[in-house]
Design an enzyme around this catalytic site. Structure first.
Site, mmCIF file in Angstrom:
data_model
loop_
_atom_site.group_PDB
_atom_site.id
_atom_site.type_symbol
_atom_site.label_atom_id
_atom_site.label_comp_id
_atom_site.label_asym_id
_atom_site.label_seq_id
_atom_site.Cartn_x
_atom_site.Cartn_y
_atom_site.Cartn_z
ATOM 1 C CG ASP A 114 5.503 3.917 1.844
ATOM 2 O OD1 ASP A 114 5.606 4.411 2.924
ATOM 3 O OD2 ASP A 114 4.674 3.607 1.286
ATOM 4 C CE LYS A 171 -1.140 6.666 7.064
ATOM 5 N NZ LYS A 171 -0.472 5.623 6.246
ATOM 6 C CG PHE A 209 -1.876 1.387 1.212
ATOM 7 C CD1 PHE A 209 -3.101 1.137 0.482
ATOM 8 C CD2 PHE A 209 -1.617 2.444 1.944
ATOM 9 C CE1 PHE A 209 -3.897 2.435 0.459
ATOM 10 C CE2 PHE A 209 -2.449 3.631 1.757
ATOM 11 C CZ PHE A 209 -3.361 3.611 1.109
HETATM 12 C C1 LIG Z 1 -0.965 5.770 4.891
HETATM 13 C C2 LIG Z 1 0.152 5.104 3.864
HETATM 14 C C3 LIG Z 1 0.357 6.103 2.877
HETATM 15 C C4 LIG Z 1 -0.423 7.223 1.893
HETATM 16 O O1 LIG Z 1 -0.473 8.222 2.739
HETATM 17 P P1 LIG Z 1 -1.482 9.328 2.631
HETATM 18 O O2 LIG Z 1 -1.281 10.506 3.722
HETATM 19 O O3 LIG Z 1 -2.887 8.781 3.049
HETATM 20 O O4 LIG Z 1 -1.529 9.705 1.267
HETATM 21 C C5 LIG Z 1 1.525 5.416 1.783
HETATM 22 N N1 LIG Z 1 2.213 4.368 2.266
HETATM 23 C C6 LIG Z 1 2.067 3.680 3.511
HETATM 24 C C7 LIG Z 1 2.820 2.635 3.846
HETATM 25 C C8 LIG Z 1 0.865 4.050 4.249
HETATM 26 O O5 LIG Z 1 0.611 3.393 5.418
#
Ligand SMILES: *Cc1c(COP(=O)(O)O)cnc(C)c1O
Length: 400
Positions: free
Chosen positions: A225, A254, A140
């Protein structure tokens, strides 16, 4: 208005792109939230790890208040007196040379992909348009077109074509699978050190290290990520640190915003970050003074409160506590630090367990039907953790 009224408004006027647990939150502090009727709950989602520092941390709130009194937005057309100190703090915290601030996680991922593609052409000699990036099945990386083009999740993908080309998908947790798909046009490998949205999928020991070594050997960039796993969530500042698998580019978001604002960034060393030159990338709000002030305070709190060590200690308590419950439907408990999940039998409907937990005073959300993620704010105390564990045990014991 009651909780029911607020839920009706959401459903009437809001697009139905979410299916929230039926609970309304109108007050929050630390690891607890309350609904308009005054019922209190433990927050075991932490806005998908965006409130690692706890709801409304007094130091972060104070920093935001103070900044509101001076200057909030300039755009990057001018300098301001907050962006620089923020970027410096972020580089010191992460141990990288340079940072590029954005707002949401998805934008950080886009920025990393753009950096890698450009690096591929300008440093590696790949023909523009031929760049390939290897990603992991089950990932994701957000909701933009590039991010969903890396996805294999049907809900995320369906009817959004045409998808962005140039992505090669391999099984997660298998470095040999990555190696077999590297070509002269491969510019990067992007992975989450632990796949959060997939249900807290922890790769085999040695995987991150192997990916790091492979990328070095083959001359491709390693992008981690860490948007969900970063900032102390998994018991280290960053999840790659468990294996000393330092990436070339790290995506952050986040918890960088301390639960107040969307604040994201990529960090990298100079050789990579220098592919960006004036006009080649940007964001109106990225690195704005208010976000920068909040970002600095968010990092300070993680540091001052030693939240990496807290997550490690409390995570061990949590997993040990859960493994003692003895619910016949539970297949495994897995995770690192305070990013954990309980996996129930295939086909089991965890939604009902989330409703029961809510009734007992604890909020958590299922993913993929049969998995519940448990990720409280890292500031949760040991006593609060014991009480939360008691709620979960009590609820799990009633499952038939
Ligand atoms: C939440 C998340 C995203 C996307 O972040 P947003 O602020 O919702 O765009 C990307 N990569 C990972 C691993 C995430 O948990």
């Amino acid at each position: 208005m009651t909780s029911r009224d607020y839920i009706e408004l959401d459903e009437k006027y809001g697009a139905h792109n979410y299916h929230p647990l039926p609970v309304v939150i109108s007050w929050a502090e630390g690891c607890k939230v309350r609904d308009p009727e005054g019922k209190s709950y433990y927050d075991f989602l932490s806005a998908y790890s965006a409130v690692n520092q706890g709801h409304r941390h007094p130091k972060i709130i104070a920093a935001a208040r103070e900044q509101l009194e001076t200057c909030t937005l300039t755009s990057r057309a001018f300098h301001n007196d907050r962006t620089g100190p923020f970027l410096q703090k972020l580089c010191e915290f992460t141990g990288f040379d340079m940072a590029l601030p954005m707002n949401t996680g998805a934008e950080a991922v886009e920025t990393a992909l753009k950096a890698a593609r450009r690096w591929g052409v300008e440093r590696k000699g790949v023909e523009n348009g031929k760049q390939e990036i290897i990603c992991a099945e089950g990932n994701f990386h957000g909701r933009t077109l590039a991010a969903i083009s890396m996805s294999i999740d049907q809900d995320s993908l369906i009817n959004y074509g045409p998808y962005a080309p140039g992505f090669v998908k391999v099984p997660f947790g298998n470095a040999a699978a990555i190696e077999s798909r590297i070509t002269p046009n491969t510019v990067a490998v992007i992975i989450e050190p632990i796949q959060g949205e997939a249900g807290v999928v922890v790769p085999p020991d040695g995987y991150l290290k192997a990916v790091r070594e492979l990328c070095t050997r083959k001359g491709v960039l390693f992008i981690a990520d860490e948007i969900q796993t970063g900032f102390c969530r998994t018991g280290r500042r960053f999840a790659w640190q468990r294996e000393e698998a330092r990436p070339d580019i790290m995506c952050l978001g986040k918890a960088l915003g301390g639960g107040i604002l969307p604040v994201s960034a990529i960090v990298a060393d100079r050789e990579v970050m220098e592919v960006f030159t004036p006009g080649t990338h940007g964001s109106t709000f990225g690195g704005n003074p208010l976000a920068a002030a909040v970002g600095i305070a968010s990092l300070q709190v993680l540091e001052e409160e030693g939240l990496d060590e807290r997550a490690e200690t409390l995570g061990n308590i949590f997993r040990a506590g859960l493994s003692k419950v003895g619910c016949p439907k539970v297949r495994t408990v897995r995770g690192r630090g305070l990013l954990n999940a309980v996996v129930f039998d295939e086909g089991f409907e965890a939604w009902n367990v989330c409703l029961a937990l809510r009734d007992e005073g604890l909020l958590a959300k299922q993913t993929h039907g049969n998995i519940i993620r448990f990720a409280p704010p890292l500031v949760i105390s040991e006593r609060e953790m014991e009480e939360a564990l008691e709620i979960i045990s009590r609820t799990f014991r009633k499952i038939r």
